[in-house]
Scaffold this motif. Sequence first.
Motif, mmCIF file in Angstrom:
data_model
loop_
_atom_site.group_PDB
_atom_site.id
_atom_site.type_symbol
_atom_site.label_atom_id
_atom_site.label_comp_id
_atom_site.label_asym_id
_atom_site.label_seq_id
_atom_site.Cartn_x
_atom_site.Cartn_y
_atom_site.Cartn_z
ATOM 1 N N ILE A 198 48.958 40.944 41.883
ATOM 2 C CA ILE A 198 48.551 39.870 42.522
ATOM 3 C C ILE A 198 48.832 38.737 41.996
ATOM 4 O O ILE A 198 48.315 38.367 40.875
ATOM 5 C CB ILE A 198 46.828 39.948 42.776
ATOM 6 C CG1 ILE A 198 46.481 41.452 43.377
ATOM 7 C CG2 ILE A 198 46.176 38.982 43.389
ATOM 8 C CD1 ILE A 198 45.026 41.910 43.318
ATOM 9 N N ASN A 199 49.597 37.800 42.574
ATOM 10 C CA ASN A 199 50.313 36.618 41.952
ATOM 11 C C ASN A 199 49.365 35.475 41.835
ATOM 12 O O ASN A 199 49.610 34.578 41.006
ATOM 13 C CB ASN A 199 51.580 36.162 42.480
ATOM 14 C CG ASN A 199 52.491 37.436 42.568
ATOM 15 O OD1 ASN A 199 52.680 38.091 41.123
ATOM 16 N ND2 ASN A 199 53.549 37.580 43.496
ATOM 17 N N GLU A 200 48.357 35.368 42.740
ATOM 18 C CA GLU A 200 47.494 34.236 42.830
ATOM 19 C C GLU A 200 46.186 34.455 43.425
ATOM 20 O O GLU A 200 45.989 35.337 44.498
ATOM 21 C CB GLU A 200 48.247 33.112 43.894
ATOM 22 C CG GLU A 200 47.254 31.988 44.002
ATOM 23 C CD GLU A 200 48.033 30.723 44.598
ATOM 24 O OE1 GLU A 200 47.687 29.749 44.932
ATOM 25 O OE2 GLU A 200 49.386 30.996 45.261
ATOM 26 N N GLY A 216 38.558 46.148 31.768
ATOM 27 C CA GLY A 216 39.921 45.999 31.140
ATOM 28 C C GLY A 216 39.562 46.515 29.675
ATOM 29 O O GLY A 216 38.620 46.782 29.310
ATOM 30 N N ASP A 217 40.662 46.579 29.100
ATOM 31 C CA ASP A 217 40.776 46.832 27.630
ATOM 32 C C ASP A 217 40.330 45.654 26.629
ATOM 33 O O ASP A 217 40.293 44.562 27.359
ATOM 34 C CB ASP A 217 41.956 47.675 27.243
ATOM 35 C CG ASP A 217 42.260 48.938 27.935
ATOM 36 O OD1 ASP A 217 41.319 49.767 28.289
ATOM 37 O OD2 ASP A 217 43.451 49.125 28.288
ATOM 38 N N ILE A 257 47.123 40.947 35.883
ATOM 39 C CA ILE A 257 46.229 39.491 35.728
ATOM 40 C C ILE A 257 47.043 38.465 35.312
ATOM 41 O O ILE A 257 46.996 38.015 34.235
ATOM 42 C CB ILE A 257 45.016 39.773 34.695
ATOM 43 C CG1 ILE A 257 45.480 40.423 33.374
ATOM 44 C CG2 ILE A 257 43.800 40.645 35.212
ATOM 45 C CD1 ILE A 257 44.542 40.347 32.321
ATOM 46 N N GLU A 258 48.145 38.316 36.219
ATOM 47 C CA GLU A 258 49.125 37.265 36.033
ATOM 48 C C GLU A 258 48.582 35.691 35.968
ATOM 49 O O GLU A 258 48.825 34.973 35.051
ATOM 50 C CB GLU A 258 50.130 37.090 36.832
ATOM 51 C CG GLU A 258 51.203 36.355 36.848
ATOM 52 C CD GLU A 258 52.037 36.901 35.530
ATOM 53 O OE1 GLU A 258 52.624 36.417 34.757
ATOM 54 O OE2 GLU A 258 52.222 38.201 35.574
ATOM 55 N N TYR A 263 51.470 43.167 18.667
ATOM 56 C CA TYR A 263 50.828 43.480 19.802
ATOM 57 C C TYR A 263 51.491 43.099 21.167
ATOM 58 O O TYR A 263 52.500 42.538 21.066
ATOM 59 C CB TYR A 263 49.484 42.823 19.695
ATOM 60 C CG TYR A 263 49.417 41.374 19.690
ATOM 61 C CD1 TYR A 263 49.307 40.751 20.843
ATOM 62 C CD2 TYR A 263 49.231 40.655 18.644
ATOM 63 C CE1 TYR A 263 49.262 39.448 21.176
ATOM 64 C CE2 TYR A 263 49.190 39.281 18.664
ATOM 65 C CZ TYR A 263 49.279 38.768 19.826
ATOM 66 O OH TYR A 263 49.314 37.136 19.929
ATOM 67 N N TYR A 264 51.000 43.747 22.304
ATOM 68 C CA TYR A 264 51.569 43.295 23.409
ATOM 69 C C TYR A 264 50.396 42.368 24.320
ATOM 70 O O TYR A 264 49.265 42.627 23.977
ATOM 71 C CB TYR A 264 51.758 44.438 24.603
ATOM 72 C CG TYR A 264 53.043 45.279 23.888
ATOM 73 C CD1 TYR A 264 54.211 44.792 24.339
ATOM 74 C CD2 TYR A 264 53.010 46.247 22.897
ATOM 75 C CE1 TYR A 264 55.392 45.614 23.694
ATOM 76 C CE2 TYR A 264 54.028 46.775 22.355
ATOM 77 C CZ TYR A 264 55.365 46.570 22.895
ATOM 78 O OH TYR A 264 56.583 47.295 22.389
ATOM 79 N N ILE A 265 50.746 41.672 25.044
ATOM 80 C CA ILE A 265 49.746 40.513 25.776
ATOM 81 C C ILE A 265 49.440 41.291 26.867
ATOM 82 O O ILE A 265 49.987 41.926 27.731
ATOM 83 C CB ILE A 265 50.856 39.549 26.601
ATOM 84 C CG1 ILE A 265 51.291 38.753 25.211
ATOM 85 C CG2 ILE A 265 49.621 38.380 27.151
ATOM 86 C CD1 ILE A 265 52.305 37.639 25.603
ATOM 87 N N PHE A 266 47.925 41.401 27.121
ATOM 88 C CA PHE A 266 47.187 42.067 27.989
ATOM 89 C C PHE A 266 47.521 41.348 29.478
ATOM 90 O O PHE A 266 47.284 40.075 29.729
ATOM 91 C CB PHE A 266 45.736 41.989 27.781
ATOM 92 C CG PHE A 266 45.317 42.877 26.891
ATOM 93 C CD1 PHE A 266 45.823 43.646 26.154
ATOM 94 C CD2 PHE A 266 43.533 43.047 26.691
ATOM 95 C CE1 PHE A 266 45.495 44.523 25.388
ATOM 96 C CE2 PHE A 266 43.526 44.154 25.642
ATOM 97 C CZ PHE A 266 44.218 45.030 25.046
ATOM 98 N N LYS A 267 47.822 42.039 30.456
ATOM 99 C CA LYS A 267 48.031 41.712 31.686
ATOM 100 C C LYS A 267 47.606 42.426 32.640
ATOM 101 O O LYS A 267 48.313 42.629 33.910
ATOM 102 C CB LYS A 267 49.523 41.122 32.086
ATOM 103 C CG LYS A 267 50.188 39.944 31.303
ATOM 104 C CD LYS A 267 51.378 39.416 31.816
ATOM 105 C CE LYS A 267 51.675 38.091 31.361
ATOM 106 N NZ LYS A 267 53.033 37.532 32.070
#
Length: 267
Positions: free
Chosen positions: A24-26, A195-196, A230-231, A252-256
């Motif tokens: 979901i981009n927007e 979410g985590d 969650i862009e 770490y990695y960015i939560f998206k």
Amino acid sequence: MKYNDLNLKEWKKIDINTDSLWIINERDKSGKHKNIYHGNFVPQIPNELIRRYTKEKETILEPFMGSGTTLFECERLHRKYIGFDINQNMIDYVHSSMKDGLTTYPDYYIENANSLNNKLIEKHINLASQQFHQSEKVQFVLMHPPYMDIVKFTDNHNDLSQIDDVELFLKKFKNICTNFLQYLENDRYFAVVIGDVYKNSEVIPLGFYCMDMIQKNFNVKLKGTIVKNIEGNRGKQGSGGIWRYRALNSDYYIFKHEYIFVFKKVK
């Protein structure tokens, strides 16, 4: 499909997402939807779930109403709605929003309440049922709890966003599930959007802990594990470069992502 209004004779035209990955981009900003509340979810989530798992004039129950995203979709889709939130400011905001413009489907009941208080929830669901002229049973439950204390919504000690301990969070969330799932009809569906979290330099898989807790304590079948991107995360908008630098400078990695767990309540 006795639990929805979808016309499967024209199934190719149905715009319901049946994949387990939702890009979901927007955020939908139409109608009454406004991105004014840190932690609210995109309207496309309740829209998809409500159309997939309910019929018009059926009732949606929500223990964490937030800024009214699900209610606004219920109004649009002609569903009844019962919602609770521990934040009185949000109750006032949603009441004001529902009075703003023409309300095409006015069957809703919202109340400032602690969802951990079983007697209080019972009282208000009874009142809502009287208002709707129906039984206390509902046809879908949607739960979007705080992700522990990542965002503190109030200073109320009963607010799940005040909890920084996983075991205590799961215990309290289990109580809320007990309080609300008793009103869900058998063989109907509920969803948890969660979410985590990242604490003490490690990922805490809060979503899977919640899923496991529900499977172990309630008579359910897990029907879907959906990963939603969650862009448009409000906290990271316009700062992708900074977050990427921070990630590269660390380990770490960015939560998206968020999870949408869909369950069926069975006897």
